[in-house]
Design a protein around this motif. Sequence first.
Motif, short mmCIF file in Angstrom:
data_model
loop_
_atom_site.label_atom_id
_atom_site.label_comp_id
_atom_site.label_asym_id
_atom_site.label_seq_id
_atom_site.Cartn_x
_atom_site.Cartn_y
_atom_site.Cartn_z
N PRO A 106 -23.29 24.65 20.79
CA PRO A 106 -22.95 23.71 21.76
C PRO A 106 -23.50 22.73 22.07
O PRO A 106 -23.51 21.59 22.22
CB PRO A 106 -21.89 24.25 22.53
N ASP A 107 -24.91 23.19 22.79
CA ASP A 107 -25.94 22.48 23.49
C ASP A 107 -26.50 21.49 22.37
O ASP A 107 -26.72 20.05 22.82
CB ASP A 107 -27.05 23.28 23.86
N ALA A 108 -26.79 21.69 21.31
CA ALA A 108 -27.14 20.95 20.05
C ALA A 108 -26.26 19.78 19.65
O ALA A 108 -26.62 18.77 19.68
CB ALA A 108 -27.80 21.75 18.83
N ILE A 109 -24.92 20.06 19.58
CA ILE A 109 -24.00 19.40 19.14
C ILE A 109 -23.78 18.22 20.31
O ILE A 109 -23.42 16.93 20.10
CB ILE A 109 -22.51 19.99 18.94
N ALA A 110 -23.77 18.63 21.60
CA ALA A 110 -23.52 17.74 22.89
C ALA A 110 -24.72 16.87 22.68
O ALA A 110 -24.47 15.47 22.93
CB ALA A 110 -23.59 18.29 23.96
N TRP A 111 -25.99 17.18 22.30
CA TRP A 111 -27.20 16.22 22.16
C TRP A 111 -26.95 15.19 21.09
O TRP A 111 -27.37 14.21 21.22
CB TRP A 111 -28.48 17.02 22.02
N LEU A 112 -26.65 15.72 20.01
CA LEU A 112 -26.35 14.83 18.92
C LEU A 112 -25.10 13.82 19.24
O LEU A 112 -25.41 12.58 18.66
CB LEU A 112 -25.95 15.60 17.66
N VAL A 113 -24.19 14.29 19.61
CA VAL A 113 -23.11 13.34 19.90
C VAL A 113 -23.41 12.27 20.95
O VAL A 113 -23.07 10.97 20.97
CB VAL A 113 -21.88 14.20 20.55
N ARG A 114 -24.35 12.57 21.91
CA ARG A 114 -24.91 11.58 23.06
C ARG A 114 -25.85 10.68 22.32
O ARG A 114 -25.77 9.54 22.78
CB ARG A 114 -25.12 12.31 24.13
N ASN A 115 -26.53 11.17 21.65
CA ASN A 115 -27.84 10.37 21.42
C ASN A 115 -27.76 9.90 19.94
O ASN A 115 -28.51 8.85 19.51
CB ASN A 115 -29.00 11.32 21.39
N HIS A 116 -26.90 10.32 19.07
CA HIS A 116 -26.51 9.89 17.76
C HIS A 116 -25.23 9.68 17.35
O HIS A 116 -24.58 10.46 16.68
CB HIS A 116 -27.42 10.46 16.77
N PRO A 117 -24.48 8.89 18.06
CA PRO A 117 -23.15 8.69 17.84
C PRO A 117 -22.62 8.16 16.43
O PRO A 117 -21.65 8.37 15.99
CB PRO A 117 -22.90 7.74 18.98
N GLU A 118 -23.81 7.86 15.71
CA GLU A 118 -23.33 7.42 14.59
C GLU A 118 -23.28 8.59 13.39
O GLU A 118 -22.71 8.06 12.39
CB GLU A 118 -24.69 6.42 13.96
N LEU A 119 -23.81 9.58 13.91
CA LEU A 119 -23.65 10.83 13.04
C LEU A 119 -22.22 11.17 12.79
O LEU A 119 -21.57 11.36 13.85
CB LEU A 119 -24.51 11.95 13.48
N SER A 120 -21.74 11.14 11.54
CA SER A 120 -20.34 11.90 11.47
C SER A 120 -20.39 13.53 11.62
O SER A 120 -21.18 14.26 11.60
CB SER A 120 -19.84 11.73 9.71
N ASP A 121 -19.01 14.01 11.55
CA ASP A 121 -18.88 15.52 11.93
C ASP A 121 -19.44 16.23 10.65
O ASP A 121 -20.26 17.12 11.05
CB ASP A 121 -17.32 15.65 12.15
N PRO A 122 -19.20 15.77 9.66
CA PRO A 122 -19.96 16.70 8.25
C PRO A 122 -21.42 16.53 8.50
O PRO A 122 -22.10 17.57 8.12
CB PRO A 122 -19.57 15.88 7.24
N GLN A 123 -21.87 15.49 8.88
CA GLN A 123 -23.45 15.33 9.05
C GLN A 123 -24.04 16.32 10.21
O GLN A 123 -24.86 17.29 9.84
CB GLN A 123 -23.93 14.23 9.40
N ILE A 124 -23.16 16.35 11.26
CA ILE A 124 -23.53 17.33 12.39
C ILE A 124 -23.35 18.67 12.02
O ILE A 124 -24.34 19.59 12.14
CB ILE A 124 -22.75 16.98 13.58
N SER A 125 -22.19 18.89 11.31
CA SER A 125 -21.88 20.34 10.70
C SER A 125 -22.95 20.68 9.69
O SER A 125 -23.53 21.79 9.93
CB SER A 125 -20.75 20.39 10.06
N LYS A 126 -23.73 19.95 9.17
CA LYS A 126 -24.75 20.38 7.97
C LYS A 126 -26.04 20.57 8.92
O LYS A 126 -26.56 21.54 8.47
CB LYS A 126 -24.82 19.01 7.11
N LEU A 127 -26.25 19.88 9.96
CA LEU A 127 -27.59 20.09 10.84
C LEU A 127 -27.61 21.31 11.47
O LEU A 127 -28.42 22.22 11.51
CB LEU A 127 -27.76 18.91 11.47
N VAL A 128 -26.39 21.65 12.03
CA VAL A 128 -26.21 22.54 13.11
C VAL A 128 -25.67 23.95 12.60
O VAL A 128 -26.01 25.04 12.85
CB VAL A 128 -25.46 22.27 14.37
N GLY A 129 -24.90 23.60 11.54
CA GLY A 129 -24.32 24.87 10.84
C GLY A 129 -22.98 25.12 11.90
O GLY A 129 -22.86 26.65 12.27
#
Length: 228
Positions: A106-129
């Motif tokens: 959850p901490d990593a997801i929050a960081w990605l959502v805040r700093n890289h809003p351009e990333l789609s949910d599938p991309q975040i899912s692939k990065l963080v698992g």
Amino acid sequence: MTEILMPKATAVWLVDNTSLTFDQIADFCGLHPLEVKGIADGDVAVGVRGADPISNGQLTREEIAKAEGKSTFRMTPVQPKYSDLHQPAKRRGPRYTPLSRRQNRPDAIAWLVRNHPELSDPQISKLVGTTKTTIAAVRDRTHWNSGSIKPTDPVSLGLCSQIDLDEQVKKASSRRRKIEEENPELLADTLKPRDQLVAEPEEFRASEVNLETLFGSPSKKGNDETDE
């Protein structure tokens, strides 16, 4: 290109048994031309027994003949019969995350959502698992542990590598430009100019600091006792 077994031993055999150039042998064996020259001069791979690439099934006589007839020709090694079975299968689905690190997702997801809003949910899912449901909960602040979530770089948490993160950000670069055009506030500087900062009141000025301000003025009673 297929990796050659025992490249130096193969180079020794090719130097001793063919008229190939140093560049041709170096290209086939994955060596530097100067290293091949050192083998021919006896300075490199001293005592190494040559390995016949023909008997090993890595090269054909026809390929050697073509290379000997044309110095610019580059030999191609023989592909193993079942080489396609040795290719690692491409990973599909979300990245596997060790149990010890799953609590940090959850901490990593929050960081990605805040700093890289351009990333789609599938991309975040692939990065963080993680799952899209968890990403949506963190994004909407409906996660059961929202109060304790602290945005943290997933690379520092060990959930993904910097190369993987840069790759996904690069893929979403066009989406980033579109978001910045639609939301200019993302480009606004959050730091105020120095002249707009309100100076905090100082209790003591440097010019006003003296013995009395530091230790206080002597009491009247003390002066009277001194006089007596």
